[in-house]
Design an enzyme around this catalytic site. Sequence first.
Site, PDB file in Angstrom:
ATOM      1  N   PRO A  28      51.390  55.218  56.240  1.00  0.00           N
ATOM      2  CA  PRO A  28      52.536  54.386  55.708  1.00  0.00           C
ATOM      3  C   PRO A  28      52.269  53.777  54.425  1.00  0.00           C
ATOM      4  O   PRO A  28      53.118  52.961  53.996  1.00  0.00           O
ATOM      5  CB  PRO A  28      52.307  53.146  56.798  1.00  0.00           C
ATOM      6  CG  PRO A  28      51.046  53.116  57.328  1.00  0.00           C
ATOM      7  CD  PRO A  28      50.612  54.675  57.513  1.00  0.00           C
ATOM      8  N   TYR A  71      49.709  45.263  47.621  1.00  0.00           N
ATOM      9  CA  TYR A  71      48.937  46.081  48.043  1.00  0.00           C
ATOM     10  C   TYR A  71      47.459  45.739  47.506  1.00  0.00           C
ATOM     11  O   TYR A  71      47.278  45.840  46.412  1.00  0.00           O
ATOM     12  CB  TYR A  71      49.385  47.614  47.737  1.00  0.00           C
ATOM     13  CG  TYR A  71      50.768  48.073  48.369  1.00  0.00           C
ATOM     14  CD1 TYR A  71      50.585  48.783  49.408  1.00  0.00           C
ATOM     15  CD2 TYR A  71      51.972  47.636  47.600  1.00  0.00           C
ATOM     16  CE1 TYR A  71      51.795  49.327  49.929  1.00  0.00           C
ATOM     17  CE2 TYR A  71      53.049  48.351  48.143  1.00  0.00           C
ATOM     18  CZ  TYR A  71      52.923  49.128  49.422  1.00  0.00           C
ATOM     19  OH  TYR A  71      54.160  49.619  50.086  1.00  0.00           O
ATOM     20  N   HIS A 106      63.893  44.617  45.593  1.00  0.00           N
ATOM     21  CA  HIS A 106      62.630  44.470  44.656  1.00  0.00           C
ATOM     22  C   HIS A 106      62.414  45.480  43.537  1.00  0.00           C
ATOM     23  O   HIS A 106      62.634  46.607  43.693  1.00  0.00           O
ATOM     24  CB  HIS A 106      61.469  44.862  45.639  1.00  0.00           C
ATOM     25  CG  HIS A 106      61.356  43.654  46.552  1.00  0.00           C
ATOM     26  ND1 HIS A 106      59.878  43.408  47.176  1.00  0.00           N
ATOM     27  CD2 HIS A 106      61.904  42.497  47.094  1.00  0.00           C
ATOM     28  CE1 HIS A 106      59.915  42.445  47.866  1.00  0.00           C
ATOM     29  NE2 HIS A 106      61.372  42.000  47.942  1.00  0.00           N
ATOM     30  N   LYS A 140      56.773  55.891  53.151  1.00  0.00           N
ATOM     31  CA  LYS A 140      57.800  57.045  52.886  1.00  0.00           C
ATOM     32  C   LYS A 140      58.408  57.459  54.193  1.00  0.00           C
ATOM     33  O   LYS A 140      59.484  58.339  54.134  1.00  0.00           O
ATOM     34  CB  LYS A 140      56.933  58.247  52.018  1.00  0.00           C
ATOM     35  CG  LYS A 140      56.725  57.655  50.793  1.00  0.00           C
ATOM     36  CD  LYS A 140      57.900  57.659  49.904  1.00  0.00           C
ATOM     37  CE  LYS A 140      57.680  57.393  48.561  1.00  0.00           C
ATOM     38  NZ  LYS A 140      58.663  56.299  48.024  1.00  0.00           N
ATOM     39  N   TYR A 197      56.974  55.570  44.132  1.00  0.00           N
ATOM     40  CA  TYR A 197      57.350  54.706  45.054  1.00  0.00           C
ATOM     41  C   TYR A 197      58.893  54.414  45.151  1.00  0.00           C
ATOM     42  O   TYR A 197      59.397  54.281  46.390  1.00  0.00           O
ATOM     43  CB  TYR A 197      56.784  53.285  44.412  1.00  0.00           C
ATOM     44  CG  TYR A 197      56.594  52.280  45.458  1.00  0.00           C
ATOM     45  CD1 TYR A 197      55.691  52.308  46.292  1.00  0.00           C
ATOM     46  CD2 TYR A 197      57.564  51.295  45.642  1.00  0.00           C
ATOM     47  CE1 TYR A 197      55.448  51.315  47.228  1.00  0.00           C
ATOM     48  CE2 TYR A 197      57.590  50.420  46.688  1.00  0.00           C
ATOM     49  CZ  TYR A 197      56.452  50.186  47.526  1.00  0.00           C
ATOM     50  OH  TYR A 197      56.239  49.320  48.445  1.00  0.00           O
TER      51      TYR A 197
HETATM   52  C1  PHB Z   1      56.227  47.077  55.989  1.00  0.00           C
HETATM   53  O1  PHB Z   1      57.085  46.306  55.694  1.00  0.00           O
HETATM   54  O2  PHB Z   1      56.215  47.152  57.194  1.00  0.00           O
HETATM   55  C2  PHB Z   1      55.806  48.077  55.190  1.00  0.00           C
HETATM   56  C3  PHB Z   1      56.115  47.831  53.707  1.00  0.00           C
HETATM   57  C4  PHB Z   1      55.348  48.796  52.987  1.00  0.00           C
HETATM   58  C5  PHB Z   1      54.473  49.629  53.292  1.00  0.00           C
HETATM   59  C6  PHB Z   1      54.291  49.976  54.478  1.00  0.00           C
HETATM   60  C7  PHB Z   1      54.809  49.060  55.543  1.00  0.00           C
HETATM   61  O3  PHB Z   1      53.960  50.699  52.343  1.00  0.00           O
END
Ligand code: PHB
Length: 394
Positions: free
Chosen positions: A293, A201, A72, A297, A385
Site C-alpha cells: 500500500p 510518510y 493535495h 496504487k 505518486y
Molecule cells: C490511506 O489513507 O489509507 C492511505 C494513504 C496513502 C497510502 C496508503 C494508504 O500510501
Amino acid sequence: MRTQVAIVGAGPSGLLLGQLLHKAGIDAVIVERQSAEYVLGRIRAGVLEQVTIDLLDEAGVGARMHKEGLVHGGFDMLFKGERHRIDMNRLTGGKNVMVYGQTEVTRDLMDARQAAGLTTVYEAVNVQVHDFDTRNPRVTYEKDGKTNEIQCDFIAGCDGFHGVCRASAPRSAIREYEKVYPFGWLGLLSDTPPVHEELIYANSERGFALCSMRSQTRSRYYLQVPLTDKVEDWSDEAFWQELRLRLDPDARNQLVTGPSIEKSIAPLRSFVTEPLRFGRMFLAGDAGHIVPPTGAKGLNLAATDVKYLFNGLVEYYKEKSEAGVDRYSELALKRIWRAERFSWWFTSLMHRFPENGEIGQKLQEAELDYLIHSEAGSRSVAENYVGLPLDFGL
Ligand code: PHB
Ligand code: APR
C-alpha cells in the site's frame, strides 16, 4: 439469464466496469459473494490519481468526490527526525491527487448502479466460471437454494485476490510473480482532526509510519508491525504512543488522539499474474495483481485496468473488432509493472528491514537525502505518486 458481460465481484473494479459499460449501452450483470454492507465495511486506501478521478467522472459518479474529496498538491517525507515536502504540483506541472476513501468511491458506484436499476446479485454462493475458452462462456451461482446460470459474451474477473476467476484459469497458461514482505501495516481510523494538512510518510528507526486522513475530522494512521503481532495486542493507547515515537517533534505535539473506530493489520505483498486474459475471461484489479500500500496504487491500478478493458469491449461491440480485447492484457500489464516497481521501491525505501541492519537504515537515509535535494529525484517520486498517464510509453 443472458447478458453481454458477466462481471464477477462488486468491489470498485466490478462496479466501475459495470457503470462504464452501462453508460456505453453495453449490458452487464454483477455477481458478488458478499452482501453490499460487507463490501462497504472494508476500509482501504484513499488517494486517487487524476486518471482515476477522470474515470469516475466518465462513469458519472464524481459529484460527491469533487465536493467532499481533499485535493493535495504535495506530501511530506519524514526521516532522521525531520520533515521535507515533496511539492507534487510544482514538480509535475500542475498535477494533484484527491484524498477520498475507497469506501466512498464504492458507495457512490453502488448508489449509481441502484439508481440506474442495474442487476447486482449479492450473496451469491458457489460462483463458478465455465467455457471461457469458447464463444459461449457461462457463470453459475446458487442463491436461495437455487442454481442460476448467466450466459454471456465475456466474463470480467473483478473478484479480488481470493476470487474464483484467477483460480479457474488453466495452471499451464498462467504465470504468477510474488513477493511477501516480512511485516504488516497496523491501521487505525479515528474521528480526530488529521495531524497535518497533507500526508506524512515516515521512515524511523522504529519502523515506518503513515499519517493519512479521510476528511478534516477523520484520520487514518498506520504503523509497520511484525507479522507476528495481533491486533488484540495493540490498545489504542499503545498505538498512539508508538506513532508519537515515529514522528518529528512538531507532529508529535500536533497529534490529536481519540478512540479508534477501526483497527486492523494487513500483510504487504507484491503480486502479478500473467496474462490477464484466458480466452473470453479477463482479470482486472486485485484479481490480477496486488501492490503493497505504500503510495496507494491499488485502487488506481484497478481503475486503469478497467479503463483498458472497457475500451476493448467498446471496440468489440461498436466496431466489431477484437483488436482492443486482444491488446488488453499486454496494455494493462505494462502499467501494472510500472506501479509494482514504484510501490516496491517506495516500500523498500520507507520500511525498517531488520535483516539489513544499521547499514540498511543509513543507506535509506542517504537515498532520502538525495531525493529531497535533487530536483530530478524529487520529480521522479512526484510523477509516480500522482500517477503516470494512461498512454505513458505506449
Ligand atoms: C490511506 O489513507 O489509507 C492511505 C494513504 C496513502 C497510502 C496508503 C494508504 O500510501
Ligand atoms: N464470487 C463472487 N464474488 C467474489 C468471489 C467469488 N468467488 N470472490 C471474491 N468476490 C468479491 C469480493 O467479495 C469483493 O467484493 O469480489 C470483490 C473484489 O473486490 P476487491 O477485493 O475490492 O477488488 P477490486 O474490486 O479489484 O478492487 C481493488 O481493492 O484491495 C483493494 O488495493 C485494492 O484498492 C484496490 C481495490
